[in-house]
Design an enzyme around this catalytic site. Structure first.
Site, short mmCIF file in Angstrom:
data_model
loop_
_atom_site.label_atom_id
_atom_site.label_comp_id
_atom_site.label_asym_id
_atom_site.label_seq_id
_atom_site.Cartn_x
_atom_site.Cartn_y
_atom_site.Cartn_z
N TYR A 43 83.97 21.09 37.65
CA TYR A 43 82.51 21.04 37.46
C TYR A 43 81.92 22.47 37.56
O TYR A 43 80.90 22.77 36.95
CB TYR A 43 81.85 20.21 38.57
CG TYR A 43 81.93 18.70 38.43
CD1 TYR A 43 82.68 18.07 37.44
CD2 TYR A 43 81.21 17.89 39.32
CE1 TYR A 43 82.73 16.68 37.35
CE2 TYR A 43 81.26 16.51 39.22
CZ TYR A 43 82.02 15.90 38.24
OH TYR A 43 82.05 14.53 38.15
N GLY A 44 82.55 23.28 38.38
CA GLY A 44 81.91 24.52 38.83
C GLY A 44 81.76 25.61 37.80
O GLY A 44 81.07 26.60 38.03
N CYS A 75 80.88 17.29 46.87
CA CYS A 75 81.06 18.35 45.89
C CYS A 75 79.87 19.29 46.04
O CYS A 75 78.72 18.84 45.91
CB CYS A 75 81.11 17.75 44.49
SG CYS A 75 81.07 18.96 43.16
N ASN A 76 80.13 20.55 46.32
CA ASN A 76 79.03 21.50 46.48
C ASN A 76 78.28 21.73 45.18
O ASN A 76 77.07 21.88 45.16
CB ASN A 76 79.57 22.83 46.99
CG ASN A 76 79.97 22.78 48.44
OD1 ASN A 76 79.21 23.10 49.33
ND2 ASN A 76 81.20 22.36 48.71
N THR A 77 79.04 21.77 44.08
CA THR A 77 78.42 22.05 42.78
C THR A 77 77.41 20.95 42.44
O THR A 77 76.26 21.24 42.08
CB THR A 77 79.50 22.14 41.69
OG1 THR A 77 80.52 23.05 42.12
CG2 THR A 77 78.93 22.60 40.37
N THR A 190 84.36 22.11 48.13
CA THR A 190 85.18 21.21 48.94
C THR A 190 86.68 21.30 48.60
O THR A 190 87.50 20.77 49.34
CB THR A 190 84.69 19.75 48.79
OG1 THR A 190 84.72 19.39 47.40
CG2 THR A 190 83.29 19.60 49.34
N HIS A 191 87.01 21.98 47.51
CA HIS A 191 88.44 22.23 47.24
C HIS A 191 89.00 23.32 48.16
O HIS A 191 90.20 23.35 48.43
CB HIS A 191 88.64 22.71 45.80
CG HIS A 191 88.64 21.61 44.76
ND1 HIS A 191 87.51 20.90 44.44
CD2 HIS A 191 89.64 21.12 43.99
CE1 HIS A 191 87.82 20.02 43.48
NE2 HIS A 191 89.10 20.13 43.21
N1 DGL Z 1 84.80 20.56 44.76
C1 DGL Z 1 83.66 20.91 44.01
C2 DGL Z 1 82.71 21.76 44.77
O1 DGL Z 1 82.63 21.57 45.97
C3 DGL Z 1 83.81 21.22 42.55
C4 DGL Z 1 84.90 22.14 42.14
C5 DGL Z 1 84.96 22.17 40.63
O2 DGL Z 1 85.17 21.11 40.05
O3 DGL Z 1 84.75 23.26 40.05
O4 DGL Z 1 82.00 22.57 44.25
#
Ligand code: DGL
Length: 269
Positions: A43-44, A75-77, A190-191
């Protein structure tokens, strides 16, 4: 227990399991349904508009699957760009991970300087700066985008030479550059806790490394009510869904939760 007791949790992939692990500890006996949007990860690196669309789709899949008592955006994004849209779309409490992560960073810093490691979309949103400055205007924030940590975490390449070289390249500003005065590093994706060991080794023992997971779980537990002693011994009920191949999600879910996780189902957004 009614089905409205389910807590929905989602992320683009494996990362949100680091938040789910803390939720399960803080809310034993609860039922969780987790969605890893493996068809769309990452997503990011995508635009805010696209991430809002994906986040609304993920929330809809979870709400169709179970009667939700709450939604945790692990997910932070998505928390950075889609929290308002999710709160407008859902009738249940929606929890994000940015404010708890910001609070953990502000509580940890002694010198008032923190680095935020996050996806390009989260850094561009300035969501951490806003959340940190809402707590303490004096804290200086250094944002560092680390997009390659996401595929490394999905692939399980979390503690080898490749991860180390990527970490050294991204974290150079902290080790010996413009952010070298920071004493606290917030894992704002969160990754990234999955690469915790490599990140800690790279930034050095003198710096504190914090993330959103336990602070988010504490917020959710507080809002949803105290844990009783009988529930504290109860086994977790965790359903895991993915939108494409399970990739690292299956392996990490089994490592974190053992056989509390059943067959991983594939769903469409
Ligand atoms: N785990 C996600 C976050 O906290 C998204 C990572 C990604 O998909 O780029 O931002």
């Amino acid at each position: 227990m009614t089905t409205a007791d389910h807590i929905g949790v989602f992320d683009s992939g494996v990362g949100g399991l680091t938040v789910l692990r803390e939720l399960v500890r803080a809310l034993p006996g609860k039922r969780f349904v987790y969605l890893g949007d493996t068809a769309r990860v990452p997503y990011g690196t995508k635009s805010a508009e696209t991430v809002v669309k994906y986040a609304l789709g993920a929330a809809r899949v979870l709400a169709d699957r179970a009667q939700l008592g709450a939604l945790v955006v692990a997910c932070n994004t998505a928390s950075a760009v889609a929290l308002d849209a999710l709160r407008s779309a859902l009738a249940v409490p929606v929890f994000g991970v940015i404010e708890p992560g910001a609070a953990a960073g502000v509580a940890a810093t002694r010198v008032g300087r923190v680095a935020v490691l996050a996806t390009p979309a989260t850094i561009a949103s300035r969501a951490y700066e806003h959340a940190i400055h809402a707590l303490d205007r004096r804290v200086r924030v250094f944002g560092i985008a680390c997009p390659l940590f996401v595929p490394l975490a999905e692939a399980g390449w979390v503690d080898d030479d490749v991860a180390r070289l990527v970490a050294e390249r991204y974290l150079h500003p902290i080790v010996n550059g413009t952010a070298r005065d920071v004493d606290t590093v917030i894992l704002g994706c969160t990754h990234y806790p999955l690469l915790d060991r490599v990140i800690r080794r790279t930034v050095g023992r003198g710096r504190r490394v914090v993330d959103s997971a336990s602070a988010t779980a504490a917020d959710v537990a507080l809002a949803l009510g105290a844990v009783t002693a009988s529930r504290a011994r109860a086994r977790a009920h965790i359903e895991v869904l993915v939108t494409d191949r399970a990739m690292g999600v299956a392996e990490t879910a089994r490592r974190f939760f053992g056989d509390s996780v059943g067959r991983i189902a594939r769903v469409d957004l």
